[in-house]
Design an enzyme around this catalytic site. Structure first.
Site: not given
Length: 236
Positions: A131, A135
């Protein structure tokens, strides 16, 4: 149909901006620190979409208690107690909960539920998720949902990354989290057998797949009785 978004981050802004394309009017974005939109418009809200922080959930559930407001919950890293409270709330009003609102990921989970029982005794299993660098939680909520699909009964130990002299692997599933850049989300499950490997991979190139899925879920809830709904219900 009037929708309120909880969460002022990138996802919340996209949900608010695209609600009209799904036949909804967005009242805007709020959170527990800026609650006016929810408090002032409670009588006209049809659905709340929460893609924020776990700290907002109890406040939301308290505010919608005794109303007909439906809830689409997409916040990850919820505690078990919070998930139980969602289920309790669903006895009184429609609640849709998923760690990932992508249709592709929903199909991914179905695949894992089908093939893992066929492979788990002869193949080693590893899961890698990637990600963007903003995040906050790891592993991702989607990765945890995929793990649940692979091993619903907890037969395998979860090994989160490896370091040092770890010895040969046991009955385990390795879980690895990568973070960097602006990647919306990549999830890959590998089954390593003797002289053969099976790889299943899902790549999200834009947050819009999650936006579209969440708004479809919100529209779906308008015709539902109280209950706890998931992506399986939306696929059907």
């Amino acid at each position: 149909m009037k929708a309120l978004v909880v969460g002022k981050g990138r996802m919340g802004q996209l949900l608010s901006a695209h609600a009209d394309s799904f036949g909804m009017h967005s009242l805007g974005c709020c959170d527990v620190l800026d609650p006016a939109l929810l408090l002032d418009h409670k009588e006209e809200i049809d659905v709340i979409l929460d893609f924020s922080h776990p700290d907002n959930l109890d406040w939301i559930l308290d505010e919608i208690e005794g109303t007909n407001i439906a809830l689409v919950e997409g916040t990850t890293a919820l505690s078990e107690a919070q998930k139980q409270r969602l289920a309790q709330q669903a006895a009184r009003q429609p609640v849709f909960y998923s760690a990932n609102y992508s249709y592709g990921v929903a199909v991914f989970q179905k695949l894992l539920k089908t093939i893992t029982p066929l492979l788990k005794d002869g193949f080693d299993m590893e899961l890698v998720e990637t990600h963007h660098n903003q995040k906050a939680d790891a592993p991702s909520g989607t990765a945890l949902a995929l793990l649940e699909a692979m091993d619903p009964d907890g037969e395998f130990e979860r090994v989160y990354a490896r370091e040092g002299v770890v010895g040969k692997r046991g009955k385990e599933i390795g879980v690895h989290a990568l973070r960097g850049g602006t990647i919306a989300g990549i999830h890959e499950v590998d089954f390593f057998g003797e002289d053969e490997t099976i790889e299943i991979k899902h790549t999200a190139t834009s947050r819009m797949i999650f936006v579209n899925g969440a708004l479809k879920a919100a529209r779906f809830l308008t015709d539902q009785q109280p209950g706890l709904y998931t992506m399986d219900d939306l696929l059907r």
